[in-house]
Write a protein that holds these residues in place. Structure first.
Motif, PDB file in Angstrom:
ATOM      1  N   GLY A 167      64.173 -22.834 121.799  1.00 33.76           N
ATOM      2  CA  GLY A 167      63.422 -22.016 123.244  1.00 33.76           C
ATOM      3  C   GLY A 167      63.564 -20.682 122.988  1.00 33.76           C
ATOM      4  O   GLY A 167      63.168 -19.778 123.931  1.00 33.76           O
ATOM      5  N   LYS A 168      64.056 -20.017 121.962  1.00 34.95           N
ATOM      6  CA  LYS A 168      64.158 -18.518 122.106  1.00 34.95           C
ATOM      7  C   LYS A 168      63.487 -17.914 120.930  1.00 34.95           C
ATOM      8  O   LYS A 168      63.560 -16.429 120.742  1.00 34.95           O
ATOM      9  CB  LYS A 168      65.565 -18.185 121.860  1.00 34.95           C
ATOM     10  N   ALA A 169      62.475 -18.413 120.306  1.00 36.06           N
ATOM     11  CA  ALA A 169      61.675 -17.668 119.199  1.00 36.06           C
ATOM     12  C   ALA A 169      60.835 -16.697 119.675  1.00 36.06           C
ATOM     13  O   ALA A 169      60.954 -15.564 119.001  1.00 36.06           O
ATOM     14  CB  ALA A 169      60.581 -18.965 118.463  1.00 36.06           C
ATOM     15  N   GLU A 170      60.285 -16.847 120.775  1.00 30.04           N
ATOM     16  CA  GLU A 170      59.346 -15.623 121.071  1.00 30.04           C
ATOM     17  C   GLU A 170      60.121 -14.539 121.457  1.00 30.04           C
ATOM     18  O   GLU A 170      59.853 -13.322 120.805  1.00 30.04           O
ATOM     19  CB  GLU A 170      58.522 -16.158 122.397  1.00 30.04           C
ATOM     20  N   GLU A 171      61.286 -14.566 122.058  1.00 30.99           N
ATOM     21  CA  GLU A 171      62.291 -13.472 122.275  1.00 30.99           C
ATOM     22  C   GLU A 171      63.029 -13.116 120.916  1.00 30.99           C
ATOM     23  O   GLU A 171      62.882 -11.837 120.729  1.00 30.99           O
ATOM     24  CB  GLU A 171      63.269 -14.079 123.203  1.00 30.99           C
ATOM     25  N   ALA A 172      63.256 -13.771 120.087  1.00 36.68           N
ATOM     26  CA  ALA A 172      63.675 -13.522 118.943  1.00 36.68           C
ATOM     27  C   ALA A 172      62.956 -12.479 118.002  1.00 36.68           C
ATOM     28  O   ALA A 172      63.218 -11.612 117.640  1.00 36.68           O
ATOM     29  CB  ALA A 172      64.272 -14.766 118.083  1.00 36.68           C
ATOM     30  N   PHE A 173      61.542 -13.052 117.989  1.00 26.70           N
ATOM     31  CA  PHE A 173      60.571 -12.582 117.081  1.00 26.70           C
ATOM     32  C   PHE A 173      59.888 -10.963 117.748  1.00 26.70           C
ATOM     33  O   PHE A 173      59.856 -10.234 117.080  1.00 26.70           O
ATOM     34  CB  PHE A 173      59.562 -13.463 116.686  1.00 26.70           C
ATOM     35  N   THR A 174      59.989 -11.063 119.139  1.00 21.82           N
ATOM     36  CA  THR A 174      59.817  -9.776 119.704  1.00 21.82           C
ATOM     37  C   THR A 174      60.626  -8.852 119.630  1.00 21.82           C
ATOM     38  O   THR A 174      60.506  -7.829 119.261  1.00 21.82           O
ATOM     39  CB  THR A 174      59.489  -9.910 121.294  1.00 21.82           C
ATOM     40  N   PHE A 175      61.883  -9.305 119.593  1.00 23.89           N
ATOM     41  CA  PHE A 175      63.058  -8.316 119.158  1.00 23.89           C
ATOM     42  C   PHE A 175      63.163  -7.902 117.485  1.00 23.89           C
ATOM     43  O   PHE A 175      63.110  -6.708 117.086  1.00 23.89           O
ATOM     44  CB  PHE A 175      64.217  -8.953 119.439  1.00 23.89           C
ATOM     45  N   TYR A 176      62.782  -9.013 116.617  1.00 22.20           N
ATOM     46  CA  TYR A 176      62.652  -8.667 115.191  1.00 22.20           C
ATOM     47  C   TYR A 176      61.573  -7.587 114.934  1.00 22.20           C
ATOM     48  O   TYR A 176      61.981  -6.573 114.152  1.00 22.20           O
ATOM     49  CB  TYR A 176      62.699  -9.896 114.292  1.00 22.20           C
ATOM     50  N   GLN A 177      60.505  -7.835 115.483  1.00 23.47           N
ATOM     51  CA  GLN A 177      59.458  -6.885 115.422  1.00 23.47           C
ATOM     52  C   GLN A 177      59.825  -5.354 116.128  1.00 23.47           C
ATOM     53  O   GLN A 177      59.295  -4.253 115.427  1.00 23.47           O
ATOM     54  CB  GLN A 177      58.075  -7.359 116.261  1.00 23.47           C
ATOM     55  N   SER A 178      60.562  -5.358 117.121  1.00 22.48           N
ATOM     56  CA  SER A 178      61.040  -4.033 117.491  1.00 22.48           C
ATOM     57  C   SER A 178      61.962  -3.406 116.693  1.00 22.48           C
ATOM     58  O   SER A 178      61.830  -2.182 116.690  1.00 22.48           O
ATOM     59  CB  SER A 178      61.476  -4.083 119.003  1.00 22.48           C
ATOM     60  N   VAL A 179      62.645  -4.065 115.831  1.00 20.26           N
ATOM     61  CA  VAL A 179      63.660  -3.497 115.186  1.00 20.26           C
ATOM     62  C   VAL A 179      62.860  -3.171 113.666  1.00 20.26           C
ATOM     63  O   VAL A 179      63.110  -2.182 113.068  1.00 20.26           O
ATOM     64  CB  VAL A 179      64.917  -4.460 114.722  1.00 20.26           C
ATOM     65  N   LEU A 180      62.297  -4.305 113.206  1.00 20.35           N
ATOM     66  CA  LEU A 180      61.738  -4.088 111.609  1.00 20.35           C
ATOM     67  C   LEU A 180      60.372  -3.634 111.355  1.00 20.35           C
ATOM     68  O   LEU A 180      59.906  -3.263 110.456  1.00 20.35           O
ATOM     69  CB  LEU A 180      61.893  -5.694 111.138  1.00 20.35           C
ATOM     70  N   GLY A 181      59.632  -3.706 112.667  1.00 17.05           N
ATOM     71  CA  GLY A 181      58.215  -3.181 112.663  1.00 17.05           C
ATOM     72  C   GLY A 181      57.468  -4.611 112.296  1.00 17.05           C
ATOM     73  O   GLY A 181      57.833  -5.758 112.270  1.00 17.05           O
ATOM     74  N   GLY A 182      56.402  -4.288 111.786  1.00 17.80           N
ATOM     75  CA  GLY A 182      55.284  -5.382 111.222  1.00 17.80           C
ATOM     76  C   GLY A 182      54.461  -5.669 112.435  1.00 17.80           C
ATOM     77  O   GLY A 182      54.576  -5.286 113.307  1.00 17.80           O
ATOM     78  N   ASN A 183      53.519  -6.827 111.771  1.00 16.49           N
ATOM     79  CA  ASN A 183      52.462  -7.255 112.772  1.00 16.49           C
ATOM     80  C   ASN A 183      52.515  -8.809 112.722  1.00 16.49           C
ATOM     81  O   ASN A 183      52.733  -9.373 111.782  1.00 16.49           O
ATOM     82  CB  ASN A 183      51.128  -6.789 112.408  1.00 16.49           C
ATOM     83  N   PHE A 184      52.434  -9.325 113.902  1.00 19.43           N
ATOM     84  CA  PHE A 184      52.228 -10.924 114.076  1.00 19.43           C
ATOM     85  C   PHE A 184      50.894 -11.079 113.521  1.00 19.43           C
ATOM     86  O   PHE A 184      49.851 -10.684 113.697  1.00 19.43           O
ATOM     87  CB  PHE A 184      52.344 -11.316 115.455  1.00 19.43           C
ATOM     88  N   GLU A 185      50.791 -12.284 112.302  1.00 15.85           N
ATOM     89  CA  GLU A 185      49.695 -12.682 111.427  1.00 15.85           C
ATOM     90  C   GLU A 185      48.562 -12.860 112.646  1.00 15.85           C
ATOM     91  O   GLU A 185      47.538 -12.700 112.388  1.00 15.85           O
ATOM     92  CB  GLU A 185      49.835 -13.718 110.830  1.00 15.85           C
ATOM     93  N   ILE A 245      54.395 -10.458 109.803  1.00 13.97           N
ATOM     94  CA  ILE A 245      54.138  -9.820 108.450  1.00 13.97           C
ATOM     95  C   ILE A 245      54.872  -8.493 108.308  1.00 13.97           C
ATOM     96  O   ILE A 245      54.499  -7.495 109.245  1.00 13.97           O
ATOM     97  CB  ILE A 245      52.688  -9.560 108.352  1.00 13.97           C
ATOM     98  N   LEU A 246      55.820  -8.356 107.492  1.00 17.14           N
ATOM     99  CA  LEU A 246      56.572  -6.930 107.169  1.00 17.14           C
ATOM    100  C   LEU A 246      55.983  -6.008 106.101  1.00 17.14           C
ATOM    101  O   LEU A 246      56.065  -4.784 106.313  1.00 17.14           O
ATOM    102  CB  LEU A 246      57.908  -7.358 107.011  1.00 17.14           C
ATOM    103  N   SER A 247      55.320  -6.725 105.254  1.00 17.42           N
ATOM    104  CA  SER A 247      54.459  -5.821 104.200  1.00 17.42           C
ATOM    105  C   SER A 247      53.647  -7.213 103.602  1.00 17.42           C
ATOM    106  O   SER A 247      53.853  -8.428 103.865  1.00 17.42           O
ATOM    107  CB  SER A 247      55.349  -5.394 103.126  1.00 17.42           C
ATOM    108  N   PRO A 248      52.841  -6.737 102.561  1.00 17.80           N
ATOM    109  CA  PRO A 248      52.145  -7.943 101.973  1.00 17.80           C
ATOM    110  C   PRO A 248      52.791  -8.872 101.347  1.00 17.80           C
ATOM    111  O   PRO A 248      52.338  -9.968 101.113  1.00 17.80           O
ATOM    112  CB  PRO A 248      51.057  -6.924 100.810  1.00 17.80           C
ATOM    113  N   ASP A 249      54.018  -8.452 100.930  1.00 13.79           N
ATOM    114  CA  ASP A 249      54.771  -9.644 100.062  1.00 13.79           C
ATOM    115  C   ASP A 249      56.024  -9.920 100.835  1.00 13.79           C
ATOM    116  O   ASP A 249      56.826 -10.832 100.402  1.00 13.79           O
ATOM    117  CB  ASP A 249      55.263  -9.135  98.999  1.00 13.79           C
ATOM    118  N   GLN A 250      56.101  -9.612 102.278  1.00 22.60           N
ATOM    119  CA  GLN A 250      57.364 -10.012 102.809  1.00 22.60           C
ATOM    120  C   GLN A 250      56.843 -10.333 104.481  1.00 22.60           C
ATOM    121  O   GLN A 250      56.304  -9.710 105.051  1.00 22.60           O
ATOM    122  CB  GLN A 250      58.320  -8.814 103.085  1.00 22.60           C
TER     123      GLN A 250
END
Length: 143
Positions: free
Chosen positions: A11-29, A57-62
């Motif tokens: 039940g925490k995926a949205e919260e976790a991925f919003t956090f990961y994006q804030s730290v790592l950058g990237g875009n949600f496909e 998506i962090l980069s074309p290969d990551q």
């Protein structure tokens, strides 16, 4: 073929991925996909807004993929089943071959089959207890 991690949450995926994006950058496909988006599925109200799939998506290969568990289907997240190795295969046949060989002697969660998101998909544990997912996105006019 691309190999990437798939993370499972309770039940925490949205919260976790919003956090990961804030730290790592990237875009949600393609944004967040919720269990309520499954055509014709009977989803309990408390699970409708859980994440069925997200792809950062962090980069074309990551990339990092993830989802929430679905307790009404008997899914429970705990250390050891919260990570999968996900294979983005090059062909439907390659996916089938990998599934047949890697799942032999293991525990199949979802057999390799066509899914409503226009892909072939499987999830399973191999005979060593390692969790895997295989996904092949169908090309235009491909069954």
């Amino acid at each position: 073929m691309i190999i990437y991690p798939h993370l499972s949450f309770d039940g925490k995926a949205e919260e976790a991925f919003t956090f990961y994006q804030s730290v790592l950058g990237g875009n949600f496909e393609s944004g967040f996909h919720y269990f309520e988006d499954i055509p014709g599925a009977q989803i309990p109200d408390e699970e409708k807004r859980r994440i069925m799939h997200v792809n950062l998506i962090l980069s074309p290969d990551q990339q990092i993929m993830g989802s929430d568990s679905m307790p009404s289907a008997g899914h429970q997240v705990h250390m050891g089943n919260n990570n999968h190795i996900s294979l983005g295969v090059d062909s439907k046949q390659q996916g089938k071959e990998f599934f047949e060989k890697l799942s032999e002697g293991g525990e199949i969660e979802s057999p390799y089959q066509k899914m409503f998101w226009n892909a072939y998909f499987a999830s399973f544990k191999d005979k060593f207890g390692v969790s895997w997912m295989i996904n092949y996105n169908l090309k235009e006019n491909e069954e």
